[in-house]
Design a protein around this motif. Structure first.
Motif, PDB file in Angstrom:
ATOM      1  N   SER A  39      -7.980  -4.271   7.969  1.00 39.03           N
ATOM      2  CA  SER A  39      -9.004  -3.414   7.375  1.00 39.03           C
ATOM      3  C   SER A  39      -8.695  -3.251   5.894  1.00 39.03           C
ATOM      4  O   SER A  39      -7.713  -3.789   5.383  1.00 39.03           O
ATOM      5  CB  SER A  39      -9.036  -2.054   8.081  1.00 39.03           C
ATOM      6  OG  SER A  39      -9.988  -1.190   7.484  1.00 39.03           O
ATOM      7  N   THR A  40      -9.537  -2.503   5.212  1.00 38.39           N
ATOM      8  CA  THR A  40      -9.288  -2.187   3.808  1.00 38.39           C
ATOM      9  C   THR A  40      -8.756  -0.779   3.614  1.00 38.39           C
ATOM     10  O   THR A  40      -8.124  -0.499   2.597  1.00 38.39           O
ATOM     11  CB  THR A  40     -10.580  -2.344   2.994  1.00 38.39           C
ATOM     12  OG1 THR A  40     -11.610  -1.526   3.575  1.00 38.39           O
ATOM     13  CG2 THR A  40     -11.037  -3.801   2.982  1.00 38.39           C
ATOM     14  N   THR A  41      -9.013   0.119   4.578  1.00 39.23           N
ATOM     15  CA  THR A  41      -8.559   1.507   4.426  1.00 39.23           C
ATOM     16  C   THR A  41      -7.783   2.023   5.616  1.00 39.23           C
ATOM     17  O   THR A  41      -7.026   2.983   5.489  1.00 39.23           O
ATOM     18  CB  THR A  41      -9.757   2.439   4.195  1.00 39.23           C
ATOM     19  OG1 THR A  41     -10.681   2.306   5.292  1.00 39.23           O
ATOM     20  CG2 THR A  41     -10.472   2.101   2.893  1.00 39.23           C
ATOM     21  N   GLY A  42      -7.927   1.452   6.813  1.00 35.33           N
ATOM     22  CA  GLY A  42      -7.234   1.929   7.995  1.00 35.33           C
ATOM     23  C   GLY A  42      -7.794   1.267   9.232  1.00 35.33           C
ATOM     24  O   GLY A  42      -8.899   0.723   9.219  1.00 35.33           O
ATOM     25  N   CYS A  43      -7.011   1.279  10.326  1.00 37.40           N
ATOM     26  CA  CYS A  43      -7.471   0.662  11.568  1.00 37.40           C
ATOM     27  C   CYS A  43      -6.716   1.263  12.735  1.00 37.40           C
ATOM     28  O   CYS A  43      -5.710   1.962  12.555  1.00 37.40           O
ATOM     29  CB  CYS A  43      -7.323  -0.853  11.529  1.00 37.40           C
ATOM     30  SG  CYS A  43      -5.623  -1.441  11.248  1.00 37.40           S
ATOM     31  N   TYR A  72      -5.861  -5.717   3.899  1.00 40.31           N
ATOM     32  CA  TYR A  72      -4.586  -5.229   4.413  1.00 40.31           C
ATOM     33  C   TYR A  72      -4.470  -5.576   5.897  1.00 40.31           C
ATOM     34  O   TYR A  72      -5.466  -5.653   6.617  1.00 40.31           O
ATOM     35  CB  TYR A  72      -4.476  -3.715   4.245  1.00 40.31           C
ATOM     36  CG  TYR A  72      -4.584  -3.256   2.807  1.00 40.31           C
ATOM     37  CD1 TYR A  72      -3.456  -3.072   2.033  1.00 40.31           C
ATOM     38  CD2 TYR A  72      -5.832  -3.026   2.229  1.00 40.31           C
ATOM     39  CE1 TYR A  72      -3.555  -2.659   0.715  1.00 40.31           C
ATOM     40  CE2 TYR A  72      -5.945  -2.614   0.910  1.00 40.31           C
ATOM     41  CZ  TYR A  72      -4.806  -2.434   0.157  1.00 40.31           C
ATOM     42  OH  TYR A  72      -4.914  -2.028  -1.149  1.00 40.31           O
ATOM     43  N   PRO A 127       0.842  -1.207   0.000  1.00 44.28           N
ATOM     44  CA  PRO A 127       0.000   0.000   0.000  1.00 44.28           C
ATOM     45  C   PRO A 127       0.871   1.249   0.000  1.00 44.28           C
ATOM     46  O   PRO A 127       2.062   1.206   0.298  1.00 44.28           O
ATOM     47  CB  PRO A 127      -0.806  -0.131   1.296  1.00 44.28           C
ATOM     48  CG  PRO A 127       0.016  -1.022   2.163  1.00 44.28           C
ATOM     49  CD  PRO A 127       0.701  -1.976   1.242  1.00 44.28           C
ATOM     50  N   ALA A 153      -3.378   4.535   8.721  1.00 43.79           N
ATOM     51  CA  ALA A 153      -4.127   4.733   7.475  1.00 43.79           C
ATOM     52  C   ALA A 153      -3.190   4.517   6.304  1.00 43.79           C
ATOM     53  O   ALA A 153      -1.958   4.638   6.434  1.00 43.79           O
ATOM     54  CB  ALA A 153      -4.738   6.128   7.430  1.00 43.79           C
ATOM     55  N   TRP A 154      -3.760   4.212   5.125  1.00 40.72           N
ATOM     56  CA  TRP A 154      -2.947   3.963   3.932  1.00 40.72           C
ATOM     57  C   TRP A 154      -3.785   4.132   2.675  1.00 40.72           C
ATOM     58  O   TRP A 154      -5.029   4.132   2.723  1.00 40.72           O
ATOM     59  CB  TRP A 154      -2.357   2.548   3.982  1.00 40.72           C
ATOM     60  CG  TRP A 154      -3.392   1.468   4.120  1.00 40.72           C
ATOM     61  CD1 TRP A 154      -4.150   0.893   3.142  1.00 40.72           C
ATOM     62  CD2 TRP A 154      -3.813   0.864   5.345  1.00 40.72           C
ATOM     63  NE1 TRP A 154      -4.998  -0.035   3.650  1.00 40.72           N
ATOM     64  CE2 TRP A 154      -4.813  -0.087   5.016  1.00 40.72           C
ATOM     65  CE3 TRP A 154      -3.444   1.007   6.682  1.00 40.72           C
ATOM     66  CZ2 TRP A 154      -5.439  -0.869   5.981  1.00 40.72           C
ATOM     67  CZ3 TRP A 154      -4.069   0.234   7.632  1.00 40.72           C
ATOM     68  CH2 TRP A 154      -5.051  -0.697   7.287  1.00 40.72           C
ATOM     69  N   GLY A 155      -3.092   4.248   1.546  1.00 38.05           N
ATOM     70  CA  GLY A 155      -3.733   4.242   0.239  1.00 38.05           C
ATOM     71  C   GLY A 155      -3.663   2.844  -0.361  1.00 38.05           C
ATOM     72  O   GLY A 155      -2.837   2.026   0.042  1.00 38.05           O
ATOM     73  N   PRO A 156      -4.523   2.539  -1.334  1.00 40.30           N
ATOM     74  CA  PRO A 156      -4.582   1.175  -1.878  1.00 40.30           C
ATOM     75  C   PRO A 156      -3.307   0.793  -2.625  1.00 40.30           C
ATOM     76  O   PRO A 156      -2.603   1.638  -3.176  1.00 40.30           O
ATOM     77  CB  PRO A 156      -5.778   1.226  -2.825  1.00 40.30           C
ATOM     78  CG  PRO A 156      -5.907   2.663  -3.203  1.00 40.30           C
ATOM     79  CD  PRO A 156      -5.489   3.443  -1.996  1.00 40.30           C
ATOM     80  N   SER A 157      -3.050  -0.506  -2.658  1.00 45.22           N
ATOM     81  CA  SER A 157      -1.937  -1.046  -3.440  1.00 45.22           C
ATOM     82  C   SER A 157      -2.229  -0.882  -4.925  1.00 45.22           C
ATOM     83  O   SER A 157      -3.373  -1.043  -5.358  1.00 45.22           O
ATOM     84  CB  SER A 157      -1.736  -2.532  -3.107  1.00 45.22           C
ATOM     85  OG  SER A 157      -0.933  -3.159  -4.080  1.00 45.22           O
TER      86      SER A 157
END
Length: 571
Positions: free
Chosen positions: A296-300, A280, A253, A268-272
């Motif tokens: 999570s898919t966008t952040g945790c 993720y 990511p 938090a992160w941006g998509p791969s």
């Protein structure tokens, strides 16, 4: 004429017999018989009396020609059989070699051999299915060199000419695993005119958007993870292995951040960039500690951490492999404990103070220890290394004559605000000049001062920026204070009190460079001032009482003598 006719007839009969024997033979034998028949006729014309001669010659010539033809036929037959046997042997040997090589070679060697074979097949002048070989003639073809427009001369650059095509001289592949991109770069010969396309071929195929006739490159984005072979083709023909490979990993990511919270981190992160990512996992790991993860898919949010630095790693997951971790470093916010309450202090020795306080509790279960503090103007000390559960500590070796501020601190993740005692506590000056106190310097230059005079004194060996208390003895009376310079020295001007006459001492009390009390002294003989006076060895109150008694008993004023003051000089 009859002899000639008979000879001619015999020649014809002989020819017919030979033809019946050799019928179905080769054209050369028939040709030889005809020649011999003509020779017989000519021979008859030349020598009519010897008719038997030509027949004998014809038979001999026929036999010779037949033997020669038989030998040639037999040799040709043997050569054909030998050629056939050699071809069969070569074919058998080649077949055997192929089988042995196929069993022994690895997949990579086989792939390289196939690629080499395909490159060899693409060489200029090679015959391909559908290609015309040089020299082939078909209806409607124009011969090379006839000079008419549209001729297919070798090398004229028309699509389809083998001479106009050429395989790439080099193909290079660059994989950016962080961005899931693959860059294919190639070099084509200058004489190339074919439209060459390139692609990746693996579990899926990804083709460069445009073909090329010259050297160049193309970049393929969002390439799914996997192993790919690079292939090329000319003019929409079949694909050929370019002898280059690309192993594309799962891209991690992007733009990973970790925002500190109280004993936690929000990640938090941006998509791969890679296709096919299913989720993720974020993991925070301290040095020498256990990792903590969330998905999570966008952040945790990561909770239950402690106040120390963590390495946060986020990986992208797929149905198969996962990416490398995209990492950042972050430290959770600390808990600040409450300040201790119930802070008190008491004298516990000539130069010691004992501090006490009440315990505090951490809301997050952080262990708490305590520290007591003793502070004066521009200076402070304390007890820093007490046991964790201690609720009291003692500070000794404190300079006398100073009023101290008393504090206590709670220490968890960080230090609390100070808890303070209600009032300052002062350690009294010693009752007499301490033994062994080194001398101070003054500006008296050996002269005796008079009461009421101002003198300048100085000392060394004190803690920089601390405070030195100045007093006069016999009975200690404070004259003032001085602040120590950064080199450990002080200098101050003090006024000798009126009425102090006789033998006295000045004392400088402060903190030494070693943190312990430091005393310096200056012995003085003080002369009476302009109004006279008695030697003062006690308090000013005793002096007044003595003066009052003398006035009552003598019935008059007390005469006082004065002496001239000496000029002050710097010691």
């Amino acid at each position: 004429m009859q002899s000639f006719a008979r000879a001619k007839q015999r020649g014809i009969d002989l020819r017919n017999k030979v033809m019946s024997v050799e019928r179905g033979g080769r054209r050369a034998l028939r040709y030889a018989v005809g020649v011999l028949a003509v020779a017989a006729v000519v021979g008859v014309q030349a020598a009519p009396a010897t008719a038997v001669g030509p027949a004998t010659a014809t038979s001999t010539a026929t036999a010779t020609a037949g033997d020669s033809l038989a030998r040639k036929t037999d040799a040709a037959s043997k050569a054909a059989k030998a050629a056939k046997a050699g071809k069969a042997a070569n074919a058998g040997k080649a077949d055997g070699d192929r089988k042995v090589a196929a069993k022994a070679e690895s997949a990579k060697a086989a792939k390289a051999r196939r690629a080499a074979a395909r490159r060899a097949a693409a060489q200029p002048g090679d015959a391909r299915p559908g290609d015309r070989r040089p020299g082939d003639r078909r209806p409607g073809d124009r011969r090379p060199g006839d000079g008419r427009p549209g001729d297919g001369r070798p090398g004229d650059g028309r699509p389809g000419d083998a001479q106009a095509r050429s395989v790439p001289t080099s193909v290079d592949v660059t994989v950016d695993g962080q961005a899931a991109t693959v860059t294919i770069a190639w070099t084509l010969p200058d004489e190339n005119t074919a439209a060459v396309g390139f692609r990746l071929n693996g579990d899926t195929t990804i083709e460069c958007a445009e073909t090329a006739t010259a050297s160049g490159s193309c970049q393929l984005t969002e390439v799914p993870p996997g192993s790919y072979a690079v292939e090329y083709r000319e003019d929409e023909g079949s694909w050929t292995d370019a002898d280059a490979d690309a192993d594309v990993p799962v891209a991690p990511p992007v733009a990973v951040t970790a925002t500190p919270t109280l004993h936690g981190l929000t990640v938090a992160w941006g998509p791969s960039p890679s296709p096919g990512v299913t989720g993720y996992v974020a993991t925070a790991t301290p040095v020498g500690g256990e990792p903590v993860s969330c998905q999570s898919t966008t952040g945790c949010a990561l909770t239950g951490l402690t106040y120390r630095e963590y390495t946060v790693s986020v990986v992208a997951k797929t149905a198969g492999p996962e990416s490398e971790g995209a990492t950042v470093a972050a430290t959770p916010l600390p808990e600040t404990p409450p300040a201790p309450t119930g802070v008190t202090a008491k004298l516990s020795g000539p130069n010691a103070i004992t501090i006490s306080w009440k315990p505090v509790t951490s809301a997050l279960g952080v262990p708490i220890k305590y520290m007591g503090g003793i502070g004066a103007e521009n200076w402070g000390t304390g007890c820093w290394d007490e046991p964790r559960d201690a609720l009291t500590c003692t500070v000794d070796d404190l300079p006398a004559g100073t009023a101290y501020t008393i504090t206590a601190y709670a220490i968890g993740d960080v230090m609390s605000e100070p808890g303070r005692a209600a009032a300052k506590l002062t350690i009294p000056l010693p009752s007499s000049i301490p033994d062994g106190a080194p001398p101070m310097r003054s500006d008296l230059d050996g002269a005796d001062p008079a009461a009421g005079d101002s003198i300048t004194i100085s000392g060394t060996g004190y803690q920089p920026y601390s405070t030195v208390l100045l007093a006069i003895y016999s009975e200690p009376v404070t004259l003032g204070s001085a602040t120590v310079e950064d080199d450990g020295t002080f200098s101050a001007t003090v006024k000798l009190p009126d009425g102090y006459v006789g033998e006295h001492s000045l004392l400088a009390s402060g903190t030494g460079l070693d943190g312990k009390p430091r005393y310096m002294q200056l012995a003085l003989t003080i002369a009476a001032g302009g109004g006279g006076g008695l030697p003062v060895t006690g308090t000013p109150v005793a002096l007044l009482l003595a003066l009052g008694a003398g006035l009552v008993l003598g019935g008059g004023g007390l005469l006082t003598a004065s002496r001239p003051r000496r000029a002050l000089t710097t010691a």
